[in-house]
Design an enzyme around this catalytic site. Sequence first.
Site, short mmCIF file in Angstrom:
data_model
loop_
_atom_site.label_atom_id
_atom_site.label_comp_id
_atom_site.label_asym_id
_atom_site.label_seq_id
_atom_site.Cartn_x
_atom_site.Cartn_y
_atom_site.Cartn_z
N ARG A 20 -9.57 1.56 8.40
CA ARG A 20 -9.18 0.05 8.85
C ARG A 20 -10.38 -0.74 9.52
O ARG A 20 -10.27 -1.88 9.87
CB ARG A 20 -8.09 -0.05 9.59
CG ARG A 20 -6.69 -0.52 8.92
CD ARG A 20 -5.81 -0.40 10.03
NE ARG A 20 -4.50 -0.88 9.96
CZ ARG A 20 -3.43 -0.54 9.23
NH1 ARG A 20 -3.33 0.45 8.61
NH2 ARG A 20 -2.44 -1.39 9.46
N ARG A 52 -0.48 -9.05 13.17
CA ARG A 52 -0.83 -7.98 12.42
C ARG A 52 -1.85 -8.48 11.18
O ARG A 52 -2.81 -8.04 10.89
CB ARG A 52 0.23 -6.91 11.73
CG ARG A 52 0.65 -6.20 12.78
CD ARG A 52 2.18 -5.67 12.21
NE ARG A 52 2.32 -4.99 11.12
CZ ARG A 52 3.27 -4.93 10.43
NH1 ARG A 52 4.44 -5.25 10.46
NH2 ARG A 52 3.25 -4.11 9.19
N ARG A 109 12.02 -5.67 4.43
CA ARG A 109 11.67 -4.28 4.18
C ARG A 109 12.84 -3.43 5.19
O ARG A 109 12.94 -3.79 6.14
CB ARG A 109 10.11 -4.13 4.63
CG ARG A 109 9.86 -2.43 4.66
CD ARG A 109 8.48 -2.07 4.91
NE ARG A 109 7.93 -2.59 6.09
CZ ARG A 109 6.44 -2.68 6.29
NH1 ARG A 109 5.91 -1.90 5.43
NH2 ARG A 109 6.04 -2.95 7.44
N ARG A 115 11.39 -1.97 10.83
CA ARG A 115 10.33 -1.65 11.81
C ARG A 115 10.27 -2.60 12.81
O ARG A 115 10.37 -3.89 12.68
CB ARG A 115 9.10 -1.52 11.13
CG ARG A 115 8.78 0.01 10.58
CD ARG A 115 7.59 0.12 9.54
NE ARG A 115 6.27 -0.58 9.98
CZ ARG A 115 5.18 -0.65 9.23
NH1 ARG A 115 5.09 0.12 7.99
NH2 ARG A 115 3.97 -0.98 9.96
N LYS A 144 0.91 -1.06 -0.21
CA LYS A 144 -0.14 -0.07 -0.14
C LYS A 144 0.95 1.19 0.12
O LYS A 144 0.50 2.18 -0.79
CB LYS A 144 -0.78 -0.03 1.34
CG LYS A 144 -1.82 -1.01 1.44
CD LYS A 144 -2.93 -0.99 2.65
CE LYS A 144 -2.01 -1.01 3.89
NZ LYS A 144 -1.43 -2.34 4.19
P1 AP5 Z 1 4.93 -1.81 1.75
O1 AP5 Z 1 4.32 -0.78 0.69
O2 AP5 Z 1 5.78 -1.15 2.82
O3 AP5 Z 1 3.37 -2.38 2.37
P2 AP5 Z 1 2.31 -1.78 3.05
O4 AP5 Z 1 1.00 -2.42 2.60
O5 AP5 Z 1 2.41 -0.18 3.31
O6 AP5 Z 1 2.62 -2.43 4.41
P3 AP5 Z 1 2.64 -1.86 6.07
O7 AP5 Z 1 3.41 -3.02 6.84
O8 AP5 Z 1 3.04 -0.36 6.02
O9 AP5 Z 1 1.01 -1.95 6.21
P4 AP5 Z 1 0.42 -2.11 7.65
O10 AP5 Z 1 -0.98 -1.60 7.14
O11 AP5 Z 1 0.63 -3.21 8.63
O12 AP5 Z 1 1.28 -0.94 8.46
P5 AP5 Z 1 0.82 0.66 8.73
O13 AP5 Z 1 2.15 1.49 8.88
O14 AP5 Z 1 -0.16 1.12 8.16
O15 AP5 Z 1 5.67 -3.06 1.25
C1 AP5 Z 1 6.31 -3.81 1.84
C2 AP5 Z 1 7.44 -4.62 1.37
O16 AP5 Z 1 7.22 -5.06 0.18
C3 AP5 Z 1 8.64 -3.18 1.01
O17 AP5 Z 1 9.82 -3.96 1.36
C4 AP5 Z 1 8.63 -3.16 -0.25
O18 AP5 Z 1 9.58 -2.70 -1.03
C5 AP5 Z 1 8.04 -4.41 -0.87
N1 AP5 Z 1 6.97 -4.45 -2.05
C6 AP5 Z 1 6.02 -3.59 -2.34
N2 AP5 Z 1 5.48 -4.09 -3.51
C7 AP5 Z 1 6.25 -5.24 -4.03
C8 AP5 Z 1 6.03 -5.72 -5.19
N3 AP5 Z 1 5.02 -5.41 -5.85
N4 AP5 Z 1 6.76 -6.60 -5.43
C9 AP5 Z 1 7.74 -6.98 -4.41
N5 AP5 Z 1 8.22 -6.44 -3.27
C10 AP5 Z 1 7.22 -5.08 -2.95
O19 AP5 Z 1 0.34 0.43 10.23
C11 AP5 Z 1 1.12 0.14 11.28
C12 AP5 Z 1 0.36 0.25 12.55
O20 AP5 Z 1 -0.13 1.32 12.79
C13 AP5 Z 1 -0.75 -0.93 12.80
O21 AP5 Z 1 -0.28 -2.20 13.03
C14 AP5 Z 1 -1.58 -0.14 13.74
O22 AP5 Z 1 -1.07 -0.24 15.07
C15 AP5 Z 1 -1.26 1.41 13.52
N6 AP5 Z 1 -2.44 1.91 12.72
C16 AP5 Z 1 -2.22 2.37 11.35
N7 AP5 Z 1 -3.29 2.65 10.55
C17 AP5 Z 1 -4.34 2.40 11.55
C18 AP5 Z 1 -5.71 2.41 11.63
N8 AP5 Z 1 -6.33 3.22 10.68
N9 AP5 Z 1 -6.37 2.30 12.68
C19 AP5 Z 1 -5.69 1.85 13.90
N10 AP5 Z 1 -4.35 1.54 13.93
C20 AP5 Z 1 -3.66 1.86 12.94
MG MG Z 2 2.76 1.06 4.64
#
Ligand code: AP5
Ligand code: MG
Length: 216
Positions: free
Chosen positions: A90, A173, A129, A162, A15
């Site tokens: 979410r 997660r 990552r 991270r 994402k």
């Molecule tokens: P990346 O683009 O980083 O993936 P992502 O979908 O953004 O994954 P996240 O781990 O950031 O999502 P998340 O939803 O768990 O975390 P968030 O920060 O939102 O890609 C991942 C890896 O793959 C990278 O190394 C990239 O290079 C690689 N890659 C990408 N595309 C590829 C491809 N096509 N082929 C190969 N490799 C590829 O949330 C973190 C925490 O914050 C949550 O756990 C929660 O505690 C809190 N939080 C955030 N939002 C909320 C909310 N709305 N409500 C409540 N708590 C929240």
């Molecule tokens: Mg992300």
Amino acid sequence: MATFIVLLGPPGVGKGTQAKILSERTGLAHISSGDLFRENLKNQTELGKLAQTYMTKGELVPDDVTIAMIRDRLIRPDCKAGAILDGFPRTPAQAEALESMLQEFNGQVDTVPVIIVADDELVERLSNRWTCRASGHVFNSKSNPPKVAGKCDFDRSELYQRDDDKAETVKHRIQVYMDQSLPLISYYRDRGKLLEINGMQSIEAVNQTLMEALKK
Ligand code: AP5
Ligand code: MG
């Protein structure tokens, strides 16, 4: 009317990666709830300290706190034309809150791409990552390595792994996504907004698929 795109999909699906590219190509702002929490944590704000207690466990931060943070972000001038939302909403309660906030700002959720990949690929992507300290650019030691190991290509800042990318936390997660975020797929499908995107392709190919789907 302002255009809002909601990117859905489990942790590690890409994402953040896609939102950054889409934001550059469409000119829409990129809003990542996870990046906002991490920025608060870096600055040791009360919000950041509170969020950390949930994030390290891989739990969701409570809805009221998250919604208030996103509201503060949506009122900034760079969201006038719309934004790409990455990681928010979410939960169904967050989706309802988004709808009423956007009505107030004369906007609406246009389309909701959900990126789909195999479960073992999520774990693989997250364990390799590397994230940049300065502004959250993401790399992958296998699929998307930085030009210089340990340094961000864009701002030269340090890359780190991270805390919540540890194998155990990643599994939790993904489970939290299944339990709390999966209902959003039918929520947006029922409203005719859902687009399914095959994420098992290169980053550029996923982006082309997304751009094509958004044009329609
Ligand atoms: P990346 O683009 O980083 O993936 P992502 O979908 O953004 O994954 P996240 O781990 O950031 O999502 P998340 O939803 O768990 O975390 P968030 O920060 O939102 O890609 C991942 C890896 O793959 C990278 O190394 C990239 O290079 C690689 N890659 C990408 N595309 C590829 C491809 N096509 N082929 C190969 N490799 C590829 O949330 C973190 C925490 O914050 C949550 O756990 C929660 O505690 C809190 N939080 C955030 N939002 C909320 C909310 N709305 N409500 C409540 N708590 C929240
Ligand atoms: Mg992300």
